[in-house]
Design a protein around this motif. Structure first.
Motif, PDB file in Angstrom:
ATOM      1  N   GLU A 679       0.837  -1.213   0.000  1.00 37.36           N
ATOM      2  CA  GLU A 679       0.000   0.000   0.000  1.00 37.36           C
ATOM      3  C   GLU A 679       0.872   1.264   0.000  1.00 37.36           C
ATOM      4  O   GLU A 679       0.613   2.218  -0.735  1.00 37.36           O
ATOM      5  CB  GLU A 679      -0.889  -0.029   1.254  1.00 37.36           C
ATOM      6  N   VAL A 680       1.940   1.245   0.825  1.00 35.73           N
ATOM      7  CA  VAL A 680       2.820   2.410   0.949  1.00 35.73           C
ATOM      8  C   VAL A 680       3.505   2.700  -0.388  1.00 35.73           C
ATOM      9  O   VAL A 680       3.563   3.844  -0.845  1.00 35.73           O
ATOM     10  CB  VAL A 680       3.880   2.146   2.048  1.00 35.73           C
ATOM     11  N   ILE A 681       4.013   1.637  -1.025  1.00 32.67           N
ATOM     12  CA  ILE A 681       4.726   1.819  -2.294  1.00 32.67           C
ATOM     13  C   ILE A 681       3.759   2.305  -3.376  1.00 32.67           C
ATOM     14  O   ILE A 681       4.053   3.247  -4.116  1.00 32.67           O
ATOM     15  CB  ILE A 681       5.435   0.504  -2.715  1.00 32.67           C
ATOM     16  N   ARG A 683       0.985   3.932  -3.016  1.00 32.82           N
ATOM     17  CA  ARG A 683       0.538   5.314  -2.747  1.00 32.82           C
ATOM     18  C   ARG A 683       1.550   6.322  -3.315  1.00 32.82           C
ATOM     19  O   ARG A 683       1.178   7.330  -3.893  1.00 32.82           O
ATOM     20  CB  ARG A 683       0.364   5.517  -1.238  1.00 32.82           C
ATOM     21  N   GLU A 684       2.840   6.015  -3.145  1.00 31.29           N
ATOM     22  CA  GLU A 684       3.873   6.929  -3.659  1.00 31.29           C
ATOM     23  C   GLU A 684       3.932   6.880  -5.193  1.00 31.29           C
ATOM     24  O   GLU A 684       4.073   7.904  -5.861  1.00 31.29           O
ATOM     25  CB  GLU A 684       5.240   6.572  -3.053  1.00 31.29           C
ATOM     26  N   LEU A 685       3.790   5.668  -5.759  1.00 35.42           N
ATOM     27  CA  LEU A 685       3.855   5.544  -7.223  1.00 35.42           C
ATOM     28  C   LEU A 685       2.677   6.271  -7.890  1.00 35.42           C
ATOM     29  O   LEU A 685       2.805   6.795  -8.984  1.00 35.42           O
ATOM     30  CB  LEU A 685       3.869   4.070  -7.647  1.00 35.42           C
ATOM     31  N   ARG A 686       1.522   6.290  -7.182  1.00 38.02           N
ATOM     32  CA  ARG A 686       0.338   6.966  -7.745  1.00 38.02           C
ATOM     33  C   ARG A 686       0.592   8.446  -7.976  1.00 38.02           C
ATOM     34  O   ARG A 686       0.018   9.066  -8.852  1.00 38.02           O
ATOM     35  CB  ARG A 686      -0.881   6.790  -6.814  1.00 38.02           C
ATOM     36  N   ARG A 687       1.470   9.035  -7.128  1.00 40.08           N
ATOM     37  CA  ARG A 687       1.761  10.464  -7.370  1.00 40.08           C
ATOM     38  C   ARG A 687       3.105  10.620  -8.110  1.00 40.08           C
ATOM     39  O   ARG A 687       3.802  11.633  -7.966  1.00 40.08           O
ATOM     40  CB  ARG A 687       1.717  11.258  -6.065  1.00 40.08           C
ATOM     41  N   ASN A 688       3.469   9.553  -8.857  1.00 40.63           N
ATOM     42  CA  ASN A 688       4.683   9.544  -9.694  1.00 40.63           C
ATOM     43  C   ASN A 688       5.963   9.806  -8.918  1.00 40.63           C
ATOM     44  O   ASN A 688       6.896  10.421  -9.427  1.00 40.63           O
ATOM     45  CB  ASN A 688       4.565  10.570 -10.838  1.00 40.63           C
ATOM     46  N   GLY A 689       5.977   9.356  -7.659  1.00 40.19           N
ATOM     47  CA  GLY A 689       7.173   9.565  -6.849  1.00 40.19           C
ATOM     48  C   GLY A 689       8.026   8.305  -6.782  1.00 40.19           C
ATOM     49  O   GLY A 689       7.722   7.285  -7.401  1.00 40.19           O
ATOM     50  N   GLN A 690       9.123   8.403  -6.003  1.00 36.34           N
ATOM     51  CA  GLN A 690      10.015   7.251  -5.807  1.00 36.34           C
ATOM     52  C   GLN A 690      10.176   6.969  -4.320  1.00 36.34           C
ATOM     53  O   GLN A 690       9.838   7.803  -3.478  1.00 36.34           O
ATOM     54  CB  GLN A 690      11.378   7.547  -6.427  1.00 36.34           C
ATOM     55  N   ASN A 709       9.683  -7.886  -5.163  1.00 39.61           N
ATOM     56  CA  ASN A 709       9.289  -8.222  -6.536  1.00 39.61           C
ATOM     57  C   ASN A 709       8.120  -9.191  -6.592  1.00 39.61           C
ATOM     58  O   ASN A 709       7.301  -9.156  -7.510  1.00 39.61           O
ATOM     59  CB  ASN A 709      10.479  -8.800  -7.307  1.00 39.61           C
ATOM     60  N   TYR A 710       8.026 -10.054  -5.562  1.00 37.27           N
ATOM     61  CA  TYR A 710       6.897 -10.981  -5.490  1.00 37.27           C
ATOM     62  C   TYR A 710       5.598 -10.197  -5.239  1.00 37.27           C
ATOM     63  O   TYR A 710       4.564 -10.447  -5.834  1.00 37.27           O
ATOM     64  CB  TYR A 710       7.138 -12.012  -4.388  1.00 37.27           C
ATOM     65  N   LEU A 711       5.706  -9.191  -4.328  1.00 30.82           N
ATOM     66  CA  LEU A 711       4.527  -8.363  -4.011  1.00 30.82           C
ATOM     67  C   LEU A 711       4.120  -7.501  -5.206  1.00 30.82           C
ATOM     68  O   LEU A 711       2.943  -7.346  -5.502  1.00 30.82           O
ATOM     69  CB  LEU A 711       4.853  -7.417  -2.840  1.00 30.82           C
ATOM     70  N   LEU A 712       5.127  -6.892  -5.866  1.00 35.58           N
ATOM     71  CA  LEU A 712       4.858  -5.961  -6.964  1.00 35.58           C
ATOM     72  C   LEU A 712       5.794  -6.298  -8.134  1.00 35.58           C
ATOM     73  O   LEU A 712       6.887  -5.721  -8.243  1.00 35.58           O
ATOM     74  CB  LEU A 712       5.089  -4.514  -6.492  1.00 35.58           C
ATOM     75  N   ASN A 760      10.003  10.733  -2.093  1.00 29.91           N
ATOM     76  CA  ASN A 760       9.359  11.336  -0.916  1.00 29.91           C
ATOM     77  C   ASN A 760       8.722  10.351   0.040  1.00 29.91           C
ATOM     78  O   ASN A 760       7.956  10.730   0.914  1.00 29.91           O
ATOM     79  CB  ASN A 760       8.334  12.374  -1.370  1.00 29.91           C
ATOM     80  N   THR A 761       9.006   9.050  -0.154  1.00 25.44           N
ATOM     81  CA  THR A 761       8.578   8.071   0.854  1.00 25.44           C
ATOM     82  C   THR A 761       9.805   7.271   1.261  1.00 25.44           C
ATOM     83  O   THR A 761      10.570   6.837   0.404  1.00 25.44           O
ATOM     84  CB  THR A 761       7.497   7.126   0.283  1.00 25.44           C
TER      85      THR A 761
END
Length: 993
Positions: A679-681, A683-690, A709-712, A760-761
């Motif tokens: 969820e944390v990763i 959320r950051e990717l949704r706002r095009n962050g790293q 990598n298994y999760l995402l 930013n995360t």
């Protein structure tokens, strides 16, 4: 178009009490307009703004504590006054809010009677958090019959009782913890959370404990809000409300996720809309074009809002209608314009305590200046020859312990060395440590000698005189697009003074990443190039070269700026070197390869992160910069004392103020779980962050990578740690900065000096294994631009971590604005920065004795060699007095606070500082008892004896002997402990006259 639409709406006078806006930016704009209409009598309703409270069902409220407390405070104001107009961001009103009764408080007045136990219970039920020392709103501290309380968005008060009667109420300053002598008659204490009866409190607590929400601590602060049920109300159904078009659009966006909110999307879609009315519009008039605008619209009424009375008088002379106010309103009306020359107020930084209370923690390594590295075990009280004293116990090798008298606490420092360094514990009484110190001392003299000699040599050379008063320089500064901080302005002035002095500049500019060092350097480069000279910027990595090149190229449009690093083709490289030699290039940014270049007319060298260059490169820089102005930049700050020592021989400038737009980072402490990480990763990717993912065990990193990598499966992961080749490290960092990876998995952030505004995360795995300073520094890596940062401290199993670690992590979670822990982190950073100044070669010595002692020895060496006086050197006084003297635990019950006071008293340089601490103890803890008073007298004796050239004072029965530096002695007599202290003091006062 919110301001003009709202203005038109207020002219219609209707019963709406709540305006729902998109976010805090729209709320601010609406508030300024509503406040203007209220002040001008257009609207009868006083505006109140709710903060943008973005917690979602089940989130830990501690991470949003500042906004939550503000929300409750503003809601109370709204409930209590029917003539108010509430401006609320969508996110703040999605859920049920506490009803009016839950926010009611009570008064405490002087001479009121309170049963202290009951009052304590009531404040805890009110949601106040019990702490040793108050740092932020909603905290309370109980010390005997003194209560300190920080009332949310109101005062910090110190309430003293005599038995059950309230004897005194005074405000106190969070920074110094001292109170204001002015007495208050009474204060209002609202709940920090909710005003609950015992049964309500118990019911709510039970619901929280049984909930399935995953928070680090299941208590009322963290989760109580989500279980209000009948204690909450649907605010928007009870009061007439309307919504802005932007807020409606945002509501559609957020309702794509399951919010578990109180209303549902249809409710927001059916609310009356704040309509745009023809003839009314929001406008923007630049102050520079104001005269032209006034001329163009001379047929209309124009009202101007100005911040000062002087400005008001200037415009009145021109026959205009002027209102003196700090509001920002810019609108066009059918027959008039309202224009503001004000800007929105900047977000104010928080006050934070100057007192670092966790400076010495039990079980941590400390360094004694004579006995070396040991383990700190806290305060121990011991009876020696029938007299009671406090000591600090330090454990050494072979089960040996040292009991250090607390008045000599200044003999020890926390052990700070490179990250992850575990020191060797020394053995008592072998003299090994003193031999080691002697060895390091001779090495330090060599280092100091080279620093001093180089400075002396440069001082004799005539420098290129740069004219810094050119009008173009001022225009260039205005083009930056933002206001310089005071520190930046001061640093630029200092650099300009050096450049124009006719001597060669040698200045060090230090400041954290994102504090604007590049902007300061740009001013120097611009001034030098405008005077017809060339400028060179040398950086340790290609990534920094790329970042600086992009910045300089976009700002220095009138000059030819090039980059020279290993990515430049050799044919291009030859052409660049040729152009540097014939002077057609003004500015070059490069890694060490640029040091072989020949320049036609080099005027300035700027070096970034100098400590990262090797010996050969430093030599090359030295020979290049013989008669050239030199500006070094460092991202780590430097300790004040070292700064003073070095300022004898080179210029020092510091940037200590962060840029105004920085938003505090949201912090969460969570148990590690796959769903959370995912969820944390996302959320950051949704706002095009790293994302940074910190895991401190190199051996386990491949496992973590495959789990992620298994999760995402789509996640692009870069791996970095100390065992990866430096060249490859650099390429990975470069790719990460160019957004080729989503996530950087590393042991601890590589490259502190690099600005990565898109990451930013940060996720810190196994947070309970990191020190406080490291946790602060890691959190500081995100949220550096204008985007909000998120920091997640993850732990494996919360049932298995110690109480101390729990306390530390919870404090970090609610303290996103950086409290006293930040002070310690900053001290660590400074001390490391001081060590780094001297390059990597010293790390072996530093490992043996720790940074603090190493720097003290370096300062001494610099002062000795530069022939200046070091005012910090003092002779030690050995006190062996038969007297019971200590800070009494009956008065100051917290060991942490006693230790902090012992530390400060041991560092006092003069008697005034001791008297100030005496007043502070009396203020914070109550009347001093005999043992505490005696201990303060001991410290006074130590200071006066030091100033009188005395090396030891000892007593046996009625005889007291004082030994001087020259070996002479003086004898005094006394019958008892108090007479002994009085007689010694009387002798010393006469001696010091």
């Amino acid at each position: 178009m919110i301001q003009s639409s709202l203005y038109a709406f207020f002219l219609q006078q209707n019963s709406t009490r709540i305006l729902i806006v998109e976010n805090d930016k729209e709320a601010q704009s609406a508030f300024h307009l509503a406040q203007f209409c209220y002040q001008q009598g257009i609207s009868k309703l006083k505006p109140i703004v709710l903060p943008d409270f973005r917690a979602r069902m089940g989130d830990d409220i501690r991470s949003f504590l500042e906004e939550f407390m503000q929300l409750l405070c503003k809601l109370r104001m709204f409930y209590e006054d029917e003539k108010t107009f509430l401006i609320a961001p969508v996110s703040s009103v999605l859920y049920k809010l506490p009803k009016k009764e839950l926010l009611q408080g009570f008064f405490i007045a002087k001479n009121d009677l309170f049963e202290l136990g009951e009052l304590k219970e009531k404040l805890i039920n009110f949601g106040y958090e019990v702490v040793d020392i108050i740092e932020m709103e909603g905290e309370v501290s109980f010390r005997g019959d003194i209560i300190d309380i920080s009332i949310p968005y109101d005062k910090n008060c110190r309430i003293s009782f005599f038995d059950i009667e309230c004897e005194s109420i005074r405000e106190f300053d969070i920074k110094t913890q001292k109170s204001n002598p002015l007495e208050l008659d009474r204060i209002f204490i609202p709940p920090a959370l909710f005003n609950l009866s015992d049964t309500e409190y118990e019911d709510l607590r039970q619901k929280v404990l049984e909930s399935e929400f995953d928070t680090f601590s299941k208590d009322l602060i963290s989760l109580g809000f989500w279980f209000l049920d009948d204690l909450g109300i649907k605010l928007l159904e009870l009061y007439p409300s309307m919504i802005t078009p932007q807020a409606q659009g945002y509501a559609k966006e957020i309702f794509e996720f399951d919010l578990h909110d109180a209303y549902g999307i249809d409710f927001f879609m059916q609310l009356p809309l704040l309509q745009e009315i023809s003839g009314y519009a929001d406008i923007q008039v630049d102050a520079k074009n104001l005269d032209y605008f006034l001329e163009l619209n001379s047929d209309k009424e124009i009202i101007i809002l100005v911040p000062t009375e002087l400005l008001q008088e200037q415009f009145l002379l021109k026959g205009l209608k002027v209102i003196c106010t700090n509001l920002v309103v810019n609108i066009a009306l059918p027959k008039a314009f309202i224009i503001s020359l004000n800007t929105y107020p900047k977000h104010k930084g928080r006050q934070r305590p100057k007192i670092a209370i966790d400076e010495l923690n039990i079980g941590e390594y400390v360094v004694h200046k004579d006995y070396g590295v040991g383990i700190f075990r806290g305060i121990e009280q011991a009876k020696i020859l029938g007299f009671v004293r406090d000591f600090i116990r330090i454990d050494y090798q072979g089960e040996d312990s040292l009991l250090l008298p607390v008045e000599n606490l200044n003999f020890i420092d926390r052990y700070i060395a490179g990250s992850n360094t575990i020191p060797l514990i020394d053995r008592l009484g072998k003299g090994n440590f003193l031999r080691l110190k002697e060895k390091i001392k001779s090495k330090l003299f060599e280092i100091a000698d080279s620093i001093v000699a180089l400075a002396a040599k440069r001082n004799l050379i005539e420098g290129k005189k740069i004219d810094t008063s050119l009008p173009e320089i001022e225009i260039f500064q205005k083009q930056s697009g933002f206001d310089l901080t005071l520190d930046q302005e001061k640093s630029i002035q200092e650099i300009f003074y050096d450049l124009g002095s006719g001597k060669v500049m040698d200045r060090l500019l230090s400041g954290d990443v994102g504090f604007g060092k590049t902007e300061v350097a740009l001013n120097a480069i611009f001034a030098v190039c405008k005077n017809g000279f060339q400028a060179l910027m040398v950086v340790p990595t290609t990534l920094l070269a790329m970042q600086h090149f992009n910045t300089l190229k976009s700002r220095l449009v009138d000059f030819r700026v090039v980059k020279l690093d290993r990515f430049v083709k050799s044919s291009q490289k030859q052409a660049i070197l040729k152009d540097l030699e014939n002077g057609t290039i003004d500015v070059v940014i490069g890694t060490h390869s640029v040091l072989q270049a020949t320049f036609k007319n080099l005027g300035l060298i700027v070096i970034d992160e100098e400590h990262k260059f090797g010996v050969k490169q430093k030599e090359a820089i030295k020979s290049l910069s013989k008669d050239v102005h030199l500006l070094s930049m460092s991202a780590t700050p430097i300790p004040r004392t070292l700064n003073m020592a070095l300022s004898q021989i080179k210029g020092m400038s510091q940037l200590l103020t962060p840029p105004s737009q920085r938003i505090p980072t949201k912090t969460f402490v969570k148990e590690k779980s796959d769903s959370l990480i995912k969820e944390v990763i996302l959320r950051e990717l949704r706002r095009n962050g790293q994302i940074f993912y910190i895991h401190n065990n190199i051996a386990n990193i491949p496992v973590i990578k495959s789990e992620l990598n298994y999760l995402l499966p789509q996640l692009k992961i870069a791996v970095l740690h100390s065992q990866i080749d430096p060249k490859l490290t650099e390429e990975i960092m470069l790719d990460f900065a160019q957004n080729k990876y989503h996530l950087l998995l590393c042991t601890s952030i590589v490259e502190s000096g690099i600005h990565l505004p898109n990451a930013n995360t940060i996720i810190i795995d196994g947070a309970d294994h990191f020190g406080l300073a490291d946790l602060h520094q890691l959190r500081g890596r995100v949220g550096r631009g204008d985007k909000e940062g998120f920091c997640y401290y993850l732990i494996e199993d919360k049932t298995e971590i110690t109480q101390e670690a729990t306390k530390r992590l919870l404090a970090l979670e609610k303290n996103s604005f950086l409290g006293s822990g930040a002070m310690i982190a900053y001290q660590d950073l400074e001390i490391r920065g001081g060590g780094n100044l001297l390059g990597e070669a010293q790390s072996g010595h530093i490992k043996n004795i720790g940074y603090s002692l190493y720097l003290k020895m370096l300062e001494d060496a610099i002062y000795q060699l530069s022939g200046k006086q070091n005012e910090n050197i003092e002779n030690d006084v050995d006190l062996k007095l038969q007297v019971s003297a200590y800070l009494n635990s009956d008065l100051i019950s917290s060991d942490t606070l006693r230790l902090e006071l012992y530390r400060r008293l041991s560092l006092c340089k003069n008697t005034d500082e001791v008297y100030a601490i005496e007043l502070e103890i009396q203020d914070r803890f109550g009347k001093l008892d005999i043992y505490t008073k005696r201990f303060l007298l001991l410290i006074l004796i130590k200071i006066l004896a030091r100033n009188s050239g005395i090396v030891s004072i000892s007593s046996f029965k009625e005889d007291i002997s004082l030994v001087f530096l020259d070996g002479s002695k003086k004898f005094i007599k006394a019958i008892d402990e108090d007479e002994m202290l009085a007689n010694i003091l009387s002798f010393l006062h006469n001696k010091c006259k």
